[in-house]
Design a protein around this motif. Sequence first.
Motif, PDB file in Angstrom:
ATOM      1  N   SER A 106      18.312 -38.771  38.309  1.00 23.47           N
ATOM      2  CA  SER A 106      18.619 -37.631  37.442  1.00 23.47           C
ATOM      3  C   SER A 106      19.820 -36.853  37.968  1.00 23.47           C
ATOM      4  CB  SER A 106      17.399 -36.706  37.313  1.00 23.47           C
ATOM      5  OG  SER A 106      17.160 -35.981  38.497  1.00 23.47           O
TER       6      SER A 106
ATOM      7  N   GLY B  23      15.307 -39.284  29.462  1.00 19.90           N
ATOM      8  CA  GLY B  23      14.708 -40.372  30.213  1.00 19.90           C
ATOM      9  C   GLY B  23      15.661 -40.806  31.315  1.00 19.90           C
ATOM     10  N   TYR B  24      15.523 -40.206  32.498  1.00 23.99           N
ATOM     11  CA  TYR B  24      16.490 -40.430  33.571  1.00 23.99           C
ATOM     12  C   TYR B  24      16.358 -41.835  34.163  1.00 23.99           C
ATOM     13  CZ  TYR B  24      16.914 -35.355  33.322  1.00 23.99           C
ATOM     14  OH  TYR B  24      17.099 -34.072  32.886  1.00 23.99           O
TER      15      TYR B  24
END
Length: 333
Positions: free
Chosen positions: A200, A127-128
Amino acid sequence: MIETPYLLFLGDAPDMLAAKVAIGIRDWRPENALGQIRLPGCGADLGLPDMTLAEARAAGAKTLVIGVANRGGVISPEWKKVLIEALEMDYDLASGLHNLLRDEGDLVAAAQTHGGTLHDVRVPTVGYPIANGVKRTGKRCLAVGTDCSVGKMYTAMAMEAEMVARGMKATFRATGQTGILITGHGVPLDAVIADFMAGSVEYLSPDNDPDHWDMIEGQGSLFHVSYSGVTLALIHGGQPDALILCHEPTRPHMRGLPGYTLPSLETLRDTALPLARVSNPACVVAGVSVNTQHMDEAAARAYLEKVEAEMGLPATDPYRFGPGTLVDALAAI
């Protein structure tokens, strides 16, 4: 983990550029590339042994890797017979396509029946966060290109290998399916939701030692109307201290876009550098990487000399002639 060695599936790839995933594995992990399997009409040839599924399985192949990167990243219906037969013969399947193996009911059923594993490497597993732009310790280098598929990954990997050989601290950071299949880790950037792409990249390249270089794999091109967004996310999320400009000089037009010509290296420099300085005001352009695979040696060397004279930067084909001058430039930063 994806089990090795691999049998590389080229399907009906029209040319070598369409088989870039398989080419990357062959060039950077040759010990994992047992052979190739092609459909009639395939225009790509890796120079590996052509093998049937049975021959490769007998030789020890564990995973059939889809080595094709087609436009849109789709699993072609023409491939299904081979993919299902592979699962029936106790292969696992691995793919970096946007069209996921796990979304194909017939492949899922075959995998469940015969105990095979489906590896979709283009699925984010973290879960960036949203990018915050906070300056990170360590150094970062990003390859940016005049077009897609011009050698950005090869540039970063060749430079990392040279830096490690010299005793420098360096890590290749994969951002696409080929790099992930080669190294076993990374961020499938073009599958990340847009708001989280830059974050990310921050996640991928965290704080590090002051003299450590993250060699971040580039994606797309700021000048490619299909894929420019992913490039900008890399530029801002990567906060590069150095850019390497990448170019393939023999192309008549942008990859997949016959109506668009490639920008000049000067235009790439003058566009990418101001954008990079949004997140890192100290960023510089360190050198030029030229993909000369379609030029003979004399023409390639003459072109590199011309680029160096015009750009005032070191220029090389890092895969063909070595990345030494580019690494020298980073060492001086």
